[in-house]
Scaffold this active site. Sequence first.
Site, PDB file in Angstrom:
ATOM      1  N   HIS A 144       0.526  -1.035   0.506  1.00 19.26           N
ATOM      2  CA  HIS A 144      -0.521  -0.374   0.075  1.00 19.26           C
ATOM      3  C   HIS A 144       0.882   1.152  -0.207  1.00 19.26           C
ATOM      4  CE1 HIS A 144      -3.562   2.319   1.445  1.00 19.26           C
ATOM      5  NE2 HIS A 144      -2.267   3.691   2.228  1.00 19.26           N
ATOM      6  N   GLU A 145       2.039   1.012   0.851  1.00 21.19           N
ATOM      7  CA  GLU A 145       2.718   2.619   1.066  1.00 21.19           C
ATOM      8  C   GLU A 145       3.429   2.871  -0.581  1.00 21.19           C
ATOM      9  OE1 GLU A 145       2.355   4.473   3.329  1.00 21.19           O
ATOM     10  OE2 GLU A 145       0.684   3.091   4.357  1.00 21.19           O
ATOM     11  N   HIS A 148       2.018   4.231  -3.113  1.00 17.60           N
ATOM     12  CA  HIS A 148       2.014   6.272  -3.103  1.00 17.60           C
ATOM     13  C   HIS A 148       2.923   6.271  -3.721  1.00 17.60           C
ATOM     14  CE1 HIS A 148      -2.143   6.663  -0.546  1.00 17.60           C
ATOM     15  NE2 HIS A 148      -1.256   6.062   0.631  1.00 17.60           N
ATOM     16  N   GLU A 218      -6.234   7.044  -0.339  1.00 16.46           N
ATOM     17  CA  GLU A 218      -5.775   5.965   0.345  1.00 16.46           C
ATOM     18  C   GLU A 218      -6.573   4.161  -0.391  1.00 16.46           C
ATOM     19  OE1 GLU A 218      -4.163   5.808   3.002  1.00 16.46           O
ATOM     20  OE2 GLU A 218      -3.180   7.260   2.230  1.00 16.46           O
TER      21      GLU A 218
END
Length: 302
Positions: A144-145, A148, A218
């Site tokens: 997930h990070e 970004h 997100e």
Amino acid sequence: MTRTRSRYAPDHGLTTRMVTTMFLIGLLYVVLVGVLLAVLRGAWPIILIFTGGLFIAQFWFSDRIAAFSMGAREVTPEEAPELHGTIDRICALADMPKPRVAISRSDVPNAFATGRGEKSALVCATTGLLRRLEPEELEGVLAHEMSHVAHRDVAVMTIASFLGVLAGIVTRVALWGGFSRNRSSDPVGIAIMLIPLISAVVYCLSFLLTRLLSRYRELSADRAAALLTGRPSALASALTKVSGQMARIPTEDLRKAEPYNAFYFVPAFSSKESLSRLLSSHPTLEQRLDQLARISAELARP
């Protein structure tokens, strides 16, 4: 030739929102600087130097300041073999260069990414997160990070937040400088009195724009991580576990973490009545879990 794409699923909705947000933020910035130049005509060199210098500082150093403020310390593969190994696997899956890897000594279970791009990226996990998650859950969070970083929305959020910082500074300077107490009835005096009001309006608008972008990014990162790893259930499990553990964290620790919620995997709130919940940088847990459930169903189809 420099590689510009990873294997993370592209998100045209995120790209459109980032471009739109940057355009509107830029428009607000032009309006704010234009008002300052119109009112304080004799000080235009100072205004341009100040706003330009602040923008450069915000763009080049805000990620380092944020990482330092959250206690991120870079670690070697020997110091954190599990964390580095997970990042290595994600980089291989996504065909991305490896970011700098850091650990923050905090019991608040969370993770975040900073950096203007892939070359300057840093991915950090807290000791509280590493202690609580299973390996597949940790992989989902770090994927997930990393999304970004791949989608460059970390850099966009850094730039987008600049106008709010500038407007806040102008408002404080105007109030401390006594602009609002100027009783002059001439046009210049009235214009000067309007500076705090205009700056406050610009700050509110820029805040709302960045919050709207943040909530979508997100969801985009959850979706991209689930598709990359092929295990949306692991990410859903991590979300549920981390959100549930927040209630057990001391209020003092949550208050320290709350200002950095826009960076975190899951927001930290010091109370159920916190105003931050109403203006949250993240979608609700239910929204995130519903999306992951839909992705899981799609991946299960023959």
